[in-house]
Design a protein around this motif. Structure first.
Motif, PDB file in Angstrom:
ATOM      1  N   LEU A   1       0.813  -1.219   0.000  1.00  0.00           N
ATOM      2  CA  LEU A   1       0.000   0.000   0.000  1.00  0.00           C
ATOM      3  C   LEU A   1       0.847   1.270   0.000  1.00  0.00           C
ATOM      4  N   ILE A   2       2.157   1.098  -0.087  1.00  0.00           N
ATOM      5  CA  ILE A   2       3.048   2.258  -0.170  1.00  0.00           C
ATOM      6  C   ILE A   2       3.062   2.765  -1.615  1.00  0.00           C
ATOM      7  N   PRO A   3       2.913   4.056  -1.841  1.00  0.00           N
ATOM      8  CA  PRO A   3       2.880   4.583  -3.221  1.00  0.00           C
ATOM      9  C   PRO A   3       4.132   4.189  -4.008  1.00  0.00           C
ATOM     10  N   SER A   4       3.953   3.914  -5.288  1.00  0.00           N
ATOM     11  CA  SER A   4       5.083   3.510  -6.119  1.00  0.00           C
ATOM     12  C   SER A   4       6.137   4.604  -6.223  1.00  0.00           C
ATOM     13  N   SER A   5       5.752   5.853  -6.005  1.00  0.00           N
ATOM     14  CA  SER A   5       6.718   6.956  -6.051  1.00  0.00           C
ATOM     15  C   SER A   5       7.786   6.798  -4.972  1.00  0.00           C
ATOM     16  N   GLU A   6       7.434   6.102  -3.878  1.00  0.00           N
ATOM     17  CA  GLU A   6       8.401   5.899  -2.802  1.00  0.00           C
ATOM     18  C   GLU A   6       9.518   4.961  -3.235  1.00  0.00           C
ATOM     19  N   ARG A   7       9.220   4.075  -4.190  1.00  0.00           N
ATOM     20  CA  ARG A   7      10.260   3.192  -4.715  1.00  0.00           C
ATOM     21  C   ARG A   7      11.323   4.009  -5.446  1.00  0.00           C
ATOM     22  N   VAL A   8      10.883   5.016  -6.172  1.00  0.00           N
ATOM     23  CA  VAL A   8      11.825   5.892  -6.879  1.00  0.00           C
ATOM     24  C   VAL A   8      12.669   6.666  -5.868  1.00  0.00           C
ATOM     25  N   THR A   9      12.027   7.150  -4.822  1.00  0.00           N
ATOM     26  CA  THR A   9      12.760   7.847  -3.754  1.00  0.00           C
ATOM     27  C   THR A   9      13.815   6.938  -3.152  1.00  0.00           C
ATOM     28  N   ALA A  10      13.451   5.669  -2.951  1.00  0.00           N
ATOM     29  CA  ALA A  10      14.378   4.695  -2.372  1.00  0.00           C
ATOM     30  C   ALA A  10      15.596   4.489  -3.275  1.00  0.00           C
ATOM     31  N   LEU A  11      15.381   4.428  -4.572  1.00  0.00           N
ATOM     32  CA  LEU A  11      16.489   4.223  -5.500  1.00  0.00           C
ATOM     33  C   LEU A  11      17.479   5.387  -5.457  1.00  0.00           C
ATOM     34  N   HIS A  12      16.965   6.602  -5.406  1.00  0.00           N
ATOM     35  CA  HIS A  12      17.856   7.761  -5.311  1.00  0.00           C
ATOM     36  C   HIS A  12      18.600   7.769  -3.976  1.00  0.00           C
ATOM     37  N   SER A  13      17.925   7.353  -2.925  1.00  0.00           N
ATOM     38  CA  SER A  13      18.554   7.288  -1.607  1.00  0.00           C
ATOM     39  C   SER A  13      19.681   6.259  -1.595  1.00  0.00           C
ATOM     40  N   ILE A  14      19.449   5.121  -2.220  1.00  0.00           N
ATOM     41  CA  ILE A  14      20.474   4.072  -2.293  1.00  0.00           C
ATOM     42  C   ILE A  14      21.678   4.544  -3.101  1.00  0.00           C
ATOM     43  N   ARG A  15      21.420   5.210  -4.202  1.00  0.00           N
ATOM     44  CA  ARG A  15      22.534   5.718  -5.015  1.00  0.00           C
ATOM     45  C   ARG A  15      23.385   6.690  -4.210  1.00  0.00           C
ATOM     46  N   THR A  16      22.742   7.561  -3.430  1.00  0.00           N
ATOM     47  CA  THR A  16      23.472   8.518  -2.603  1.00  0.00           C
ATOM     48  C   THR A  16      24.359   7.801  -1.586  1.00  0.00           C
ATOM     49  N   GLU A  17      23.821   6.746  -0.960  1.00  0.00           N
ATOM     50  CA  GLU A  17      24.588   5.981   0.019  1.00  0.00           C
ATOM     51  C   GLU A  17      25.784   5.286  -0.644  1.00  0.00           C
ATOM     52  N   LEU A  18      25.570   4.723  -1.806  1.00  0.00           N
ATOM     53  CA  LEU A  18      26.662   4.053  -2.510  1.00  0.00           C
ATOM     54  C   LEU A  18      27.766   5.038  -2.874  1.00  0.00           C
ATOM     55  N   HIS A  19      27.372   6.195  -3.358  1.00  0.00           N
ATOM     56  CA  HIS A  19      28.358   7.215  -3.728  1.00  0.00           C
ATOM     57  C   HIS A  19      29.179   7.632  -2.510  1.00  0.00           C
ATOM     58  N   ALA A  20      28.521   7.797  -1.370  1.00  0.00           N
ATOM     59  CA  ALA A  20      29.203   8.222  -0.154  1.00  0.00           C
ATOM     60  C   ALA A  20      30.159   7.151   0.368  1.00  0.00           C
ATOM     61  N   ARG A  21      29.880   5.896   0.067  1.00  0.00           N
ATOM     62  CA  ARG A  21      30.681   4.790   0.595  1.00  0.00           C
ATOM     63  C   ARG A  21      31.618   4.196  -0.463  1.00  0.00           C
ATOM     64  N   LYS A  22      31.819   4.907  -1.547  1.00  0.00           N
ATOM     65  CA  LYS A  22      32.587   4.375  -2.671  1.00  0.00           C
ATOM     66  C   LYS A  22      33.977   3.887  -2.264  1.00  0.00           C
ATOM     67  N   ASP A  23      34.710   4.695  -1.533  1.00  0.00           N
ATOM     68  CA  ASP A  23      36.096   4.340  -1.198  1.00  0.00           C
ATOM     69  C   ASP A  23      36.161   3.042  -0.403  1.00  0.00           C
ATOM     70  N   ALA A  24      35.288   2.904   0.572  1.00  0.00           N
ATOM     71  CA  ALA A  24      35.288   1.691   1.396  1.00  0.00           C
ATOM     72  C   ALA A  24      34.887   0.473   0.580  1.00  0.00           C
ATOM     73  N   ILE A  25      33.922   0.642  -0.315  1.00  0.00           N
ATOM     74  CA  ILE A  25      33.458  -0.478  -1.144  1.00  0.00           C
ATOM     75  C   ILE A  25      34.562  -0.924  -2.103  1.00  0.00           C
ATOM     76  N   LEU A  26      35.235   0.021  -2.725  1.00  0.00           N
ATOM     77  CA  LEU A  26      36.298  -0.333  -3.667  1.00  0.00           C
ATOM     78  C   LEU A  26      37.510  -0.930  -2.960  1.00  0.00           C
ATOM     79  N   GLU A  27      37.751  -0.533  -1.729  1.00  0.00           N
ATOM     80  CA  GLU A  27      38.828  -1.143  -0.962  1.00  0.00           C
ATOM     81  C   GLU A  27      38.481  -2.603  -0.650  1.00  0.00           C
ATOM     82  N   ALA A  28      37.223  -2.848  -0.311  1.00  0.00           N
ATOM     83  CA  ALA A  28      36.775  -4.223  -0.076  1.00  0.00           C
ATOM     84  C   ALA A  28      36.884  -5.049  -1.350  1.00  0.00           C
ATOM     85  N   ASN A  29      36.556  -4.420  -2.474  1.00  0.00           N
ATOM     86  CA  ASN A  29      36.661  -5.118  -3.754  1.00  0.00           C
ATOM     87  C   ASN A  29      38.109  -5.454  -4.075  1.00  0.00           C
TER      88      ASN A  29
END
Length: 454
Positions: free
Chosen positions: A21-49
């Motif tokens: 029952l959550i509006p589908s627009s919230e899914r789009v908001t979630a995707l942008h939020s996830i991208r922001t988190e990934l960008h902020a954690r890039k250095d740590a993620i690439l070091e793990a890689n």
């Protein structure tokens, strides 16, 4: 059965149900939020890689891991990282695949029926290496309204763990549950989840044929996937030389370990002394190993001048050659007398993934695309185009070579199903007993509708 796996499955099912029952627009908001988190954690993620890559290189040297898997593990290679983040935005920008009406009819005055697209439920996606797949699939699952449990290869556990944390952190900033996307790390958890058909609705294995077949043989849950990426190119008798050289070379060398790289080249017999030697020269210059049947091999030995690496890079084929997915700079080659024989050969030896004809004949192009039973058939285009991103799907969860539900690169459309919704607007409602011989007849009047009005 692992209680931990059961808990994960229950959480996923609950997350899916609570999100309906959550509006589908919230899914789009979630995707942008996830991208922001990934960008902020890039250095740590690439070091793990980097740590995953170093450990994997040891496994390659010991023979426990293939070179092709190692190349798939690298998240820094080329534009993988940027493409991964762009893929999130591309998926976010796509139309909502849920809530679409594909059929609507009025059965009687005031009795309406609608067929409408909806989410599938909980996806279990199992893949090898390629840590970016975690993000690709999470984006598609969220956009299509599905919860997902993801299992990557153990060789990418460090990277996957941090990617998963970023996804959860992004979800936590929205009204979607942070358990909407979860990851697991062990085979034991996979085995347990494959038995939980009351919670898991679809399994998508993405990897080797052995992985796919093992999953298919060990679950009652519906499975979509492909067992091999055994792609072929047929050089038709009317093939243009320059097109043949460009397309075959790209299909084999652009990314040899990909499932859409060409593995078999079929040469029309009339080209054995003309186009085939020219194509072979280009491939040999690109360090490609050729496994040839007698006619194509003989044609190469008669080349003047002979390529320097002819003796080291060309060998004879055998009966099993054309059933092998090389996923390396190796190409099987066979000569055949006609389009029909090439079509029959591909349908027999191929994996129904992606196959191409190089031709200047429109009738032959049409016959090839109609006769080859694969999820993608091309005319004068590299097999490497078989990809959800290139098709405009934003990204993909994998490529399906079956014939039911999803086929080819599986994007958003492959992650939804449909349900029928009926509404009676009659004051007394509608009952079946009023219809039949000597009673009411169904009108089946088509309704023009793009969405359900209730």
């Amino acid at each position: 059965m692992s209680s931990g796996a059961a808990d994960i499955a229950k959480l996923a099912k609950t997350a899916f149900q609570n999100s309906q029952l959550i509006p589908s627009s919230e899914r789009v908001t979630a995707l942008h939020s996830i991208r922001t988190e990934l960008h902020a954690r890039k250095d740590a993620i690439l070091e793990a890689n980097k740590e995953d890559l170093e450990a994997a290189q040891v496994e390659v040297k010991s023979g426990r891991l293939s070179q092709s898997l190692l190349s798939r593990l690298d998240l820094v290679q080329g534009d993988k990282w940027d493409s991964m983040l762009q893929g999130i935005l591309d998926v976010a920008a796509l139309p909502d695949p849920t809530g679409r009406v594909s059929y609507a009819t009025e059965l009687d005055d005031g009795l309406e029926l609608y067929r409408v697209s909806c989410s599938i439920g909980v996806l279990l996606v199992i893949f090898e290496a390629r840590p970016e797949v975690v993000v690709n699939i999470a984006a598609l699952a969220i956009k299509s309204g599905n919860a997902a449990i993801l299992k990557g290869g153990k060789e990418s556990n460090r990277t996957t763990r941090l990617l998963s944390q970023a996804i959860s952190a992004g979800l936590a900033k929205t009204s979607l549950p942070d358990t909407y996307i979860q990851t697991i790390e062990t085979r034991a958890e996979v085995s347990s989840l494959l038995a939980l058909d009351q919670y898991i609705d679809l399994v998508i294995p993405r990897g080797s044929k052995d992985l796919v077949r093992t999953i298919q043989q060990n679950t009652r849950i519906s499975v979509i996937g492909h067992a091999d990426g055994l792609c072929s190119i047929y050089l038709d008798e009317s093939a243009d030389l320059e097109k043949a050289k460009r397309i075959v070379f790209d299909s084999k060398t652009n990314y040899p370990s990909a499932c859409n790289a060409v593995e078999t080249l079929i040469v029309h017999e009339s080209l054995l002394t003309t186009i085939w030697p020219e194509v072979a020269n280009v491939l040999l210059a690109g360090n490609v190993q050729l496994i040839c049947d007698p006619p194509t091999l003989t044609a190469l030995t008669m080349m003047v001048p002979q390529p320097q690496n002819l003796n080291t890079h060309v060998k004879s084929s055998d009966a099993e050659t054309y059933d092998i997915e090389h996923i390396s700079l190796t190409l099987s080659v066979v000569a055949l007398p006609s389009l029909s024989s090439a079509t029959e050969f591909i349908n027999l030896h191929g994996s129904h993934h992606t196959d191409c004809i190089i031709t200047e004949s429109e009738p032959n192009a049409s016959a090839f695309c109609q006769g080859v039973d694969s999820s993608s058939t091309y005319v004068n285009a590299s097999t490497r185009f078989a990809d959800g991103f290139r098709y405009g799907f934003g990204t993909e969860v994998g490529i399906a070579t079956g014939r039911i539900h999803a086929r080819g690169p599986v994007g958003l459309e492959g992650l939804v199903t449909y349900k029928y919704k009926m509404r009676s607007k009659d004051k007394a409602g509608h009952i079946v007993g009023e219809f039949g011989l000597g009673k009411k007849e169904y009108s089946h009047k088509i309704i023009s509708a793009t969405s359900v009005p209730f």
